[in-house]
Design an enzyme around this catalytic site. Structure first.
Site, short mmCIF file in Angstrom:
data_model
loop_
_atom_site.label_atom_id
_atom_site.label_comp_id
_atom_site.label_asym_id
_atom_site.label_seq_id
_atom_site.Cartn_x
_atom_site.Cartn_y
_atom_site.Cartn_z
N HIS A 1 -16.05 5.98 0.71
CA HIS A 1 -15.78 7.26 0.75
C HIS A 1 -14.36 7.24 1.48
O HIS A 1 -13.95 8.54 1.64
CB HIS A 1 -16.85 7.84 1.57
N LYS B 1 -10.37 7.74 1.75
CA LYS B 1 -9.45 8.58 1.06
C LYS B 1 -8.11 8.35 1.62
O LYS B 1 -7.82 9.08 2.70
CB LYS B 1 -9.92 9.96 0.67
N ASP C 1 5.36 3.40 -0.51
CA ASP C 1 6.36 2.60 -0.03
C ASP C 1 6.38 1.83 1.33
O ASP C 1 7.34 1.32 1.90
CB ASP C 1 7.99 3.17 -0.11
N HIS D 1 -15.01 21.50 3.27
CA HIS D 1 -15.22 20.06 2.89
C HIS D 1 -14.49 19.38 4.31
O HIS D 1 -14.45 18.34 4.42
CB HIS D 1 -14.54 19.76 1.64
N LYS E 1 -13.65 17.53 7.90
CA LYS E 1 -14.45 16.65 8.81
C LYS E 1 -13.42 16.70 9.92
O LYS E 1 -12.44 15.93 9.85
CB LYS E 1 -14.33 15.29 8.06
N ASP F 1 -11.35 20.07 23.60
CA ASP F 1 -10.52 20.45 24.68
C ASP F 1 -9.08 21.24 24.41
O ASP F 1 -8.18 21.13 25.18
CB ASP F 1 -10.38 19.66 26.01
#
Length: 478
Positions: free
Chosen positions: A222, A224, A229, A396, A398, A403
């Protein structure tokens, strides 16, 4: 009488096979009991469900991941672990704040998450902005392009990226694409042929002998990320393209990075590539790790999670950050199916007066997960959490902001699968500026959300509660 004996023998054989099947590999105790119940209560068909959802990944594959060399990064991690043990500060003034040295050491110990400093980091919060940054970077590539993705769709965006990569490969740029065959199940070999013909390299991640036909749901890559370079990196939740069968994703988050953190992303990609590739393994070389030119102010740790780890590193980081909170913990996730440790940590924070806010999408493409999510949200809203259902499409994100000073973002959802079953990656960012930017975006998202209260939870129909309870029972094996 003989019929009873035969049936008894079948039941005994099924029970024996269930015990051997589930107990032959270590797993969480709740998942162990969950699968035992499935196999015992649903004879024969239960083994079909186990084949799809429950099989562990081959130990040879896990060992290959563990045995990959990370150039000089492992030595640097050992030096940082020793420095922290001796009380040295690794991230400037923030190390004087309560709990930060312990968090740094937790991530170093659990995953060997190198502390990198002087990075430049930019928060990307829309798909058009992400696509523009990625395409611009690929267009400017001169040496190599490395992309690791869960989902690449053969839509207009996916085709445009493939065509651009094909052009760069034809111009002499080394192009390597590593994708998950389940998340990218709509791709075909013909889709990649132009890129391969131009010299690009493409491989699925741990596809096994069945390749794209592998029915295993869990243990998917999962992660991504992209590295251009060796000097520019991307990390976050954005997929490449959009599936016509899914709810439209309208909100996500990624980081664009320059600086020493890019070397960690590069090492992660090369380890995963060499695990999956058969005849195209890459020798670690200095050319993939150029000296960073960035002179930013962001310090961060990039943490990997996966079934090969003895500890759930990303979850441990979440737990430590929640325990550090003095004022607020704001969370966004497509799914919220925590284990008891994370649920208890949030409950403790709420009872201590911490401002805990949780945002999930109102509509998702996974109805079973959505029902389980609402069960757990009911438990937290009852003790004082602020819960929001995002209504402007599919959230979507995450993201966790603590604080207004610390930020976590990456690919891991707040569920058991992300923390222990799939291969994930996350950045733990020690930057007030980036944390405030993420908090401001959270506040903006609240304007497009429905506030969910304990009063609303109490008036749910009985059948809705029952469906959520049943979904929750499957949480350990989802």
């Amino acid at each position: 009488m003989w019929i009873g004996l035969v049936l008894g023998g079948i039941v005994a054989l099924n029970a024996g096979l269930a015990m051997v099947t589930v107990l032959r590999q270590p797993r969480d105790i709740s998942a162990t009991w969950g699968w035992l119940l499935v196999l015992l209560l649903i004879p024969v068909a239960g083994f079909g469900l186990y084949w799809l959802f429950g099989r562990k990944i081959a130990s040879s594959k896990l060992n290959a991941l563990l045995n990959q060399q990370r150039l000089g990064i492992d030595r640097a991690v050992a030096a940082q672990q020793e420095a922290v043990a001796l009380g040295a500060g690794l991230i400037g003034r923030a190390t004087a704040e309560a709990g930060v040295p312990e968090l740094v050491r937790t991530l170093l110990q659990a995953d060997g998450a190198l502390v990198t400093t002087l990075n430049q980091a930019t928060l990307i919060t829309t798909r058009p902005a992400f696509n523009d940054r990625l395409f611009t970077a690929v267009r400017a590539a001169r040496q190599h392009v490395h992309i690791e993705a869960y989902t690449i769709e053969p839509d207009a965006t996916g085709q445009a990226l493939r065509d651009l990569l094909t052009q760069r490969a034809a111009a002499g740029v080394l192009v390597r694409i590593l994708y998950d065959p389940f998340g990218s199940h709509r791709l075909t070999q013909a889709f990649w042929q132009p890129l391969r013909d131009a010299g690009g390299q493409v491989t699925p991640f741990i596809a096994g002998r069945l390749a794209r036909a592998n029915p295993r749901i869990n243990f998917r890559n999962h992660r991504k990320l992209a590295v251009i370079d060796g000097s520019l990196g991307f990390l976050g939740g954005f997929d490449i393209g959009s599936s016509p069968k899914r709810v439209a994703i309208t909100r996500d988050t990624a980081l664009a990075l320059r600086g020493s953190a890019v070397a960690v992303l590069q090492a992660r990609f090369l380890m995963d590539w060499n695990t999956a590739a058969k005849a195209q393994r890459v020798a670690m070389a200095d050319t993939y790790f150029p000296k960073p030119r960035a002179n930013g102010q962001v310090t961060l740790q990039i943490v990997s999670g996966g079934p090969e780890q003895p500890l759930e590193a990303i979850k441990l980081g979440y737990l430590r950050l929640i325990a550090m909170a003095k004022h607020s913990v704001w969370l966004q996730s497509p799914y919220f199916v925590p284990d008891e440790s994370l649920l208890d940590a949030l409950t403790i924070a709420i009872n201590a007066g911490i401002d805990v806010r949780i945002m999930v999408p109102r509509v998702t493409a996974q109805p079973l997960m959505a029902k389980a999510t609402r069960f757990y949200l009911d438990r937290l809203v009852r003790v004082g959490a602020q819960v929001y259902f995002y209504q402007a499409g599919f959230l979507h994100n995450k993201v966790m902001v603590v604080d207004g000073r610390y930020l976590v973002t990456g690919t891991a959802n707040l569920d058991i699968r992300s923390f222990s079953l799939n291969f994930e990656i996350a950045a733990f960012v020690y930057s007030t500026d980036l944390a405030k930017a993420a908090a401001a975006q959270f506040t903006k998202d609240c304007a497009a959300s429905l506030r969910y209260t304990h009063a609303m939870a109490k008036v749910k129909p009985r059948r809705t509660r029952l469906a959520e309870e049943l979904s929750r029972l499957l949480a350990p094996i989802l």
